[in-house]
Design a protein around this motif. Structure first.
Motif, PDB file in Angstrom:
ATOM      1  N   ASP A 171      -5.872  -5.880  -4.993  1.00  0.00           N
ATOM      2  CA  ASP A 171      -5.210  -5.094  -6.035  1.00  0.00           C
ATOM      3  C   ASP A 171      -4.248  -4.065  -5.438  1.00  0.00           C
ATOM      4  O   ASP A 171      -4.301  -3.741  -4.258  1.00  0.00           O
ATOM      5  N   GLU A 172      -3.367  -3.528  -6.288  1.00  0.00           N
ATOM      6  CA  GLU A 172      -2.330  -2.593  -5.841  1.00  0.00           C
ATOM      7  C   GLU A 172      -2.909  -1.326  -5.213  1.00  0.00           C
ATOM      8  O   GLU A 172      -2.364  -0.809  -4.240  1.00  0.00           O
ATOM      9  N   LYS A 173      -3.988  -0.806  -5.761  1.00  0.00           N
ATOM     10  CA  LYS A 173      -4.585   0.426  -5.230  1.00  0.00           C
ATOM     11  C   LYS A 173      -5.083   0.212  -3.799  1.00  0.00           C
ATOM     12  O   LYS A 173      -4.817   1.022  -2.912  1.00  0.00           O
ATOM     13  N   THR A 174      -5.803  -0.879  -3.570  1.00  0.00           N
ATOM     14  CA  THR A 174      -6.339  -1.185  -2.239  1.00  0.00           C
ATOM     15  C   THR A 174      -5.208  -1.416  -1.242  1.00  0.00           C
ATOM     16  O   THR A 174      -5.236  -0.892  -0.126  1.00  0.00           O
ATOM     17  N   ILE A 175      -4.218  -2.184  -1.655  1.00  0.00           N
ATOM     18  CA  ILE A 175      -3.066  -2.448  -0.781  1.00  0.00           C
ATOM     19  C   ILE A 175      -2.336  -1.141  -0.480  1.00  0.00           C
ATOM     20  O   ILE A 175      -1.990  -0.864   0.669  1.00  0.00           O
ATOM     21  N   GLY A 176      -2.127  -0.319  -1.492  1.00  0.00           N
ATOM     22  CA  GLY A 176      -1.446   0.962  -1.303  1.00  0.00           C
ATOM     23  C   GLY A 176      -2.174   1.876  -0.336  1.00  0.00           C
ATOM     24  O   GLY A 176      -1.546   2.520   0.517  1.00  0.00           O
ATOM     25  N   GLN A 177      -3.502   1.942  -0.456  1.00  0.00           N
ATOM     26  CA  GLN A 177      -4.292   2.772   0.468  1.00  0.00           C
ATOM     27  C   GLN A 177      -4.148   2.273   1.900  1.00  0.00           C
ATOM     28  O   GLN A 177      -3.996   3.064   2.832  1.00  0.00           O
ATOM     29  N   PHE A 178      -4.200   0.966   2.070  1.00  0.00           N
ATOM     30  CA  PHE A 178      -4.052   0.381   3.395  1.00  0.00           C
ATOM     31  C   PHE A 178      -2.673   0.692   3.974  1.00  0.00           C
ATOM     32  O   PHE A 178      -2.554   1.170   5.106  1.00  0.00           O
ATOM     33  N   VAL A 179      -1.627   0.438   3.206  1.00  0.00           N
ATOM     34  CA  VAL A 179      -0.257   0.665   3.675  1.00  0.00           C
ATOM     35  C   VAL A 179      -0.049   2.139   4.015  1.00  0.00           C
ATOM     36  O   VAL A 179       0.527   2.472   5.058  1.00  0.00           O
ATOM     37  N   ASP A 180      -0.516   3.046   3.162  1.00  0.00           N
ATOM     38  CA  ASP A 180      -0.385   4.481   3.440  1.00  0.00           C
ATOM     39  C   ASP A 180      -1.058   4.844   4.758  1.00  0.00           C
ATOM     40  O   ASP A 180      -0.515   5.613   5.555  1.00  0.00           O
ATOM     41  N   ALA A 181      -2.233   4.292   5.004  1.00  0.00           N
ATOM     42  CA  ALA A 181      -2.977   4.614   6.226  1.00  0.00           C
ATOM     43  C   ALA A 181      -2.278   4.085   7.473  1.00  0.00           C
ATOM     44  O   ALA A 181      -2.143   4.811   8.464  1.00  0.00           O
ATOM     45  N   ILE A 182      -1.813   2.836   7.445  1.00  0.00           N
ATOM     46  CA  ILE A 182      -1.226   2.282   8.670  1.00  0.00           C
ATOM     47  C   ILE A 182       0.147   2.855   8.966  1.00  0.00           C
ATOM     48  O   ILE A 182       0.577   2.873  10.115  1.00  0.00           O
ATOM     49  N   MET A 183       0.847   3.330   7.941  1.00  0.00           N
ATOM     50  CA  MET A 183       2.169   3.928   8.169  1.00  0.00           C
ATOM     51  C   MET A 183       2.075   5.201   9.001  1.00  0.00           C
ATOM     52  O   MET A 183       3.046   5.605   9.632  1.00  0.00           O
ATOM     53  N   LYS A 184       0.910   5.808   9.056  1.00  0.00           N
ATOM     54  CA  LYS A 184       0.707   7.043   9.817  1.00  0.00           C
ATOM     55  C   LYS A 184       0.317   6.775  11.275  1.00  0.00           C
ATOM     56  O   LYS A 184       0.134   7.718  12.042  1.00  0.00           O
ATOM     57  N   LEU A 185       0.187   5.510  11.652  1.00  0.00           N
ATOM     58  CA  LEU A 185      -0.297   5.161  12.990  1.00  0.00           C
ATOM     59  C   LEU A 185       0.837   4.538  13.813  1.00  0.00           C
ATOM     60  O   LEU A 185       1.166   3.362  13.638  1.00  0.00           O
ATOM     61  N   PRO A 186       1.450   5.296  14.721  1.00  0.00           N
ATOM     62  CA  PRO A 186       2.591   4.770  15.485  1.00  0.00           C
ATOM     63  C   PRO A 186       2.222   3.624  16.426  1.00  0.00           C
ATOM     64  O   PRO A 186       3.104   2.861  16.833  1.00  0.00           O
ATOM     65  N   GLU A 187       0.959   3.481  16.756  1.00  0.00           N
ATOM     66  CA  GLU A 187       0.528   2.373  17.617  1.00  0.00           C
ATOM     67  C   GLU A 187       0.714   1.023  16.918  1.00  0.00           C
ATOM     68  O   GLU A 187       0.809  -0.007  17.568  1.00  0.00           O
TER      69      GLU A 187
END
Length: 154
Positions: A79-95
């Motif tokens: 769902d959009e909420k789960t995908i959004g949470q994932f995308v928000d989290a990984i965007m903060k990780l430069p690795e």
């Protein structure tokens, strides 16, 4: 070939992909134009979005990030909420230098850089493992880089 690009435009794009810092005079010589029309064409290619940005290719080994891992990620729900949470989290990780949403067995493919296997293990536990929207992660470690290119055939 894309509509609106002639052979000179394609030549300009090929040269700039390989040598983004090339002087306009030299670029003009290589593609068979005088400097002013060449510069105009480059500006038009930029404005039309064919050229997104210019960048430098860095030596990951020298910078302590020469260990690459591909991680396949399955989310808890599509769902959009789960995908959004994932995308928000990984965007903060430069690795995480690349992230692709996939059709098929897993939901996302990540390209991650680290200093070594132990650094990746810590990164996975301390960062990726704490992303609550992830159900499962499978890590693939390449043994040898066969081909690496960011050039688009034009």
């Amino acid at each position: 070939m894309p509509v609106g690009l002639d052979s000179i435009d394609r030549s300009i794009l090929r040269v700039l992909q390989r040598e983004a810092k090339i002087a306009n005079n030299e670029l003009a010589d290589r593609v068979g134009l005088s400097p002013s029309p060449c510069l105009r064409r480059v500006k038009l290619l930029e404005e039309a979005g064919y050229i997104e940005k210019y960048s430098a290719v860095l030596d990951a080994d020298k910078l302590g990030a020469g260990f690459t891992v591909f991680a396949r990620v399955w989310l808890k729900a599509p769902d959009e909420k789960t995908i959004g949470q994932f995308v928000d989290a990984i965007m903060k990780l430069p690795e995480i230098v690349e992230c692709h949403m996939l059709a098929g067995d897993c939901d996302f493919l990540l390209k991650i850089v680290a200093a070594d296997l132990n650094s990746y293990r810590r990164f996975r536990v301390e960062h990726i493992g704490k992303i609550t929207s992830i159900r499962d992660i499978k890590s693939d470690i390449p043994m040898q880089k066969i081909k690496h290119s960011s050039e688009i055939p034009v």
